[in-house]
Write a protein that holds these residues in place. Structure first.
Motif, PDB file in Angstrom:
ATOM      1  N   PRO A 194     -42.160 -17.272  22.369  1.00 34.43           N
ATOM      2  CA  PRO A 194     -40.965 -17.416  23.180  1.00 34.43           C
ATOM      3  C   PRO A 194     -40.352 -15.941  23.785  1.00 34.43           C
ATOM      4  O   PRO A 194     -39.751 -15.357  22.956  1.00 34.43           O
ATOM      5  CB  PRO A 194     -40.031 -18.056  22.258  1.00 34.43           C
ATOM      6  N   ILE A 195     -40.426 -15.928  25.012  1.00 31.82           N
ATOM      7  CA  ILE A 195     -39.870 -14.519  25.624  1.00 31.82           C
ATOM      8  C   ILE A 195     -38.614 -14.845  26.109  1.00 31.82           C
ATOM      9  O   ILE A 195     -37.714 -13.924  25.939  1.00 31.82           O
ATOM     10  CB  ILE A 195     -40.975 -14.184  26.864  1.00 31.82           C
ATOM     11  N   MET A 196     -38.416 -16.027  26.891  1.00 37.37           N
ATOM     12  CA  MET A 196     -36.888 -16.296  27.278  1.00 37.37           C
ATOM     13  C   MET A 196     -35.919 -16.148  26.220  1.00 37.37           C
ATOM     14  O   MET A 196     -35.023 -15.468  26.644  1.00 37.37           O
ATOM     15  CB  MET A 196     -37.008 -17.529  28.140  1.00 37.37           C
ATOM     16  N   PRO A 197     -35.887 -16.918  25.110  1.00 41.68           N
ATOM     17  CA  PRO A 197     -34.966 -16.761  24.012  1.00 41.68           C
ATOM     18  C   PRO A 197     -34.678 -15.202  23.678  1.00 41.68           C
ATOM     19  O   PRO A 197     -33.676 -14.785  23.684  1.00 41.68           O
ATOM     20  CB  PRO A 197     -35.503 -17.507  22.875  1.00 41.68           C
ATOM     21  N   PHE A 198     -35.767 -14.310  23.781  1.00 38.14           N
ATOM     22  CA  PHE A 198     -35.822 -13.141  23.276  1.00 38.14           C
ATOM     23  C   PHE A 198     -34.888 -12.333  24.178  1.00 38.14           C
ATOM     24  O   PHE A 198     -33.963 -11.662  23.581  1.00 38.14           O
ATOM     25  CB  PHE A 198     -37.213 -12.652  23.059  1.00 38.14           C
ATOM     26  N   LEU A 257     -32.623 -13.477  26.343  1.00 36.39           N
ATOM     27  CA  LEU A 257     -31.380 -13.912  26.674  1.00 36.39           C
ATOM     28  C   LEU A 257     -30.584 -13.377  25.219  1.00 36.39           C
ATOM     29  O   LEU A 257     -29.231 -12.643  25.388  1.00 36.39           O
ATOM     30  CB  LEU A 257     -31.537 -15.555  26.150  1.00 36.39           C
ATOM     31  N   VAL A 258     -31.218 -13.308  24.095  1.00 36.46           N
ATOM     32  CA  VAL A 258     -30.501 -12.756  22.838  1.00 36.46           C
ATOM     33  C   VAL A 258     -30.313 -11.439  22.846  1.00 36.46           C
ATOM     34  O   VAL A 258     -29.206 -10.918  22.998  1.00 36.46           O
ATOM     35  CB  VAL A 258     -31.352 -13.111  21.654  1.00 36.46           C
ATOM     36  N   LEU A 259     -31.204 -10.683  23.765  1.00 37.17           N
ATOM     37  CA  LEU A 259     -31.037  -9.174  23.787  1.00 37.17           C
ATOM     38  C   LEU A 259     -29.925  -8.813  24.594  1.00 37.17           C
ATOM     39  O   LEU A 259     -29.237  -8.022  24.518  1.00 37.17           O
ATOM     40  CB  LEU A 259     -32.433  -8.752  24.597  1.00 37.17           C
ATOM     41  N   ILE A 260     -29.943  -9.820  25.765  1.00 40.13           N
ATOM     42  CA  ILE A 260     -28.631  -9.475  26.638  1.00 40.13           C
ATOM     43  C   ILE A 260     -27.328  -9.646  26.121  1.00 40.13           C
ATOM     44  O   ILE A 260     -26.474  -8.994  26.176  1.00 40.13           O
ATOM     45  CB  ILE A 260     -28.919 -10.324  28.173  1.00 40.13           C
ATOM     46  N   THR A 261     -27.580 -10.952  25.496  1.00 43.16           N
ATOM     47  CA  THR A 261     -26.035 -11.194  24.908  1.00 43.16           C
ATOM     48  C   THR A 261     -25.847 -10.113  23.655  1.00 43.16           C
ATOM     49  O   THR A 261     -24.606  -9.625  23.741  1.00 43.16           O
ATOM     50  CB  THR A 261     -26.208 -12.608  24.138  1.00 43.16           C
ATOM     51  N   GLY A 262     -26.756  -9.746  23.041  1.00 40.35           N
ATOM     52  CA  GLY A 262     -26.321  -8.674  21.866  1.00 40.35           C
ATOM     53  C   GLY A 262     -25.887  -7.219  22.746  1.00 40.35           C
ATOM     54  O   GLY A 262     -24.804  -6.846  22.401  1.00 40.35           O
ATOM     55  N   GLY A 292     -29.772 -14.783  14.151  1.00 36.01           N
ATOM     56  CA  GLY A 292     -29.369 -16.209  13.877  1.00 36.01           C
ATOM     57  C   GLY A 292     -29.481 -17.070  15.226  1.00 36.01           C
ATOM     58  O   GLY A 292     -30.205 -18.201  15.245  1.00 36.01           O
ATOM     59  N   PHE A 293     -28.955 -16.516  16.200  1.00 33.96           N
ATOM     60  CA  PHE A 293     -29.006 -17.207  17.643  1.00 33.96           C
ATOM     61  C   PHE A 293     -30.433 -17.398  18.113  1.00 33.96           C
ATOM     62  O   PHE A 293     -30.819 -18.412  18.492  1.00 33.96           O
ATOM     63  CB  PHE A 293     -28.115 -16.290  18.534  1.00 33.96           C
ATOM     64  N   TYR A 294     -31.295 -16.331  17.770  1.00 34.72           N
ATOM     65  CA  TYR A 294     -32.777 -16.353  18.280  1.00 34.72           C
ATOM     66  C   TYR A 294     -33.181 -17.497  17.378  1.00 34.72           C
ATOM     67  O   TYR A 294     -34.127 -18.266  17.983  1.00 34.72           O
ATOM     68  CB  TYR A 294     -33.316 -15.079  18.104  1.00 34.72           C
ATOM     69  N   ILE A 295     -33.276 -17.603  16.165  1.00 33.75           N
ATOM     70  CA  ILE A 295     -33.782 -18.643  15.394  1.00 33.75           C
ATOM     71  C   ILE A 295     -33.427 -20.094  15.959  1.00 33.75           C
ATOM     72  O   ILE A 295     -34.439 -20.857  16.162  1.00 33.75           O
ATOM     73  CB  ILE A 295     -33.534 -18.573  13.935  1.00 33.75           C
TER      74      ILE A 295
END
Lengths: 187, 197
Positions: free
Chosen positions: A86-90, A92-97, B22-25
């Motif tokens: 899964p690329i999209m979630p990664f 998304l998480v990176l930007i939020t972080g 956690g969010f990613y999981i």
């Protein structure tokens, strides 16, 4: 001195979290969640919150692990391999972080005694709790049981509600259950 | 971005890292038990964020030791307010500043119970003002003032942990029920089953 313990524990926490994210075997992942809880409890102890550390060790590492393992016994053990990473979630998480890290740049530094959280509300309640609670030494207990007593009452209500809800969800309806069992044996 | 800032904010960044893991999981994994694990990690990172903010440098757990509660209260007065006088008369400016910072610092409290206050007032009557100041300065120099970390985040997080386990158990019960109904706990398979029916 405490930072000597601080940094390794934080690094271990991060490694454990990443391991859980990468793990396929659910049973091992749940065990690692227990380790994660214990590590965070250790860090809370270093951060002068022994009450929270006890609770986290008992509830987070103890009860939560038992509950998840019993759920696992009733469901399946394996998380299956996804067809594509899964690329999209990664992203998304990176930007939020990144946005959150940008937000921390204005935060008061670790352990700063003049941080707003230390000055408001007026910290004199630490002294007052001695008088109000007749010399009860633990300020956390004093605040939890007296000043925030209604809060604790609400918490108890939440736990009761959750318990009732779990019982209703998992209740076996006698007739339906028998029917299902019999159809299963026939088929 | 200097070293001081990095050291001061390092723990926030680790907390954010845990939060994002956690969010990613939660969003990347299809398995429902895995999602609950992710939520748990996220939740614990929030606890850590709050507890981190409550820490005061050189502080100790907000539990008042009996020796402080039982009448060594003169220390408490020396640490609060009066100490600036004491240091000011015989100490250099940076010591004065130090004392003021400590005075401003939040849960910097020696516990003062009633008995201690009583003793203090008697002492004030007996001793001359000059002697009093000297005595207080003496006390501050030999007994280091106790600094407590902030108890408020601990209180809030204790409540949050218990509520968290309640919601977790509810989620797990729902997962068991879904498994009984659909025979799987993979989100995409459940969606397919729903579409087919």
């Amino acid at each position: 001195m405490s930072s000597l313990i601080d940094f390794p524990i934080l690094a271990l926490l991060a490694i454990t979290a990443v391991t859980i994210a990468r793990m396929r075997d659910l049973w091992a992942a749940i065990m690692f969640t227990g380790i994660y809880s214990f590590l965070s409890a250790s860090w809370m102890l270093i951060l002068d919150a022994p009450d929270v550390a006890f609770t986290e060790a008992a509830v987070g590492a103890g009860i939560a692990t038992v509950l998840m393992l019993s759920t696992l016994a009733l469901t399946g053990k394996k998380d299956r391999q996804l067809a594509h990473a899964p690329i999209m979630p990664f992203f998304l998480v990176l930007i939020t972080g990144c946005v959150l890290v940008y937000g921390t740049l204005d935060m008061p530094h670790f352990g700063d005694p003049n941080a707003p959280i230390q000055l408001h509300p007026n910290p004199s309640f630490v002294e007052k709790s001695q008088h109000d609670m007749h010399g009860l030494p633990n300020v956390v207990t004093a605040v939890l049981a007296s000043y925030r007593g209604y809060d604790t009452l609400g918490e108890t209500t939440v736990v009761l509600t959750a318990g009732i809800a779990v019982m209703i969800i998992l209740r076996k309806e006698k007739d339906d259950g028998d029917q299902e069992a019999s159809t299963e044996t026939i088929s | 971005m200097n070293v001081e800032q990095i050291v001061g904010l390092y723990n926030y960044w680790i907390v954010i890292f845990l939060m994002m893991t956690g969010f990613y999981i939660v969003i990347a994994r299809q398995n429902m038990i895995k999602s609950v694990i992710g939520l748990n990690i996220f939740q614990t990172s929030v606890f850590l964020l709050y507890i981190t903010m409550g820490k005061v440098n050189g502080g100790t757990a907000p539990i008042i030791p009996p020796r402080v509660a039982n009448g060594h209260a003169a220390n408490g007065h020396a640490a609060n307010g009066h100490s600036t006088n004491g240091h000011g008369t015989n100490g250099p400016a940076d010591v004065l500043e130090h004392a003021q910072t400590e005075h401003a610092a939040a849960p910097v409290h020696e516990a003062v119970n009633e008995a201690g206050e009583h003793a203090h007032s008697i002492a004030e009557e007996v001793l001359s003002p000059l002697g009093e100041i000297a005595r207080q300065a003496d006390l501050t120099s030999q007994a280091e003032p106790l600094i407590y970390s902030n108890p408020m985040p601990s209180v809030l997080m204790l409540t949050a942990i218990v509520v968290g386990i309640a919601t977790t158990s509810l989620a797990l019960a729902l997962i068991v029920r879904i498994r009984e109904e659909y025979g799987t706990i993979e989100e995409d398979k459940i969606l397919e089953l729903d579409r087919d029916s």
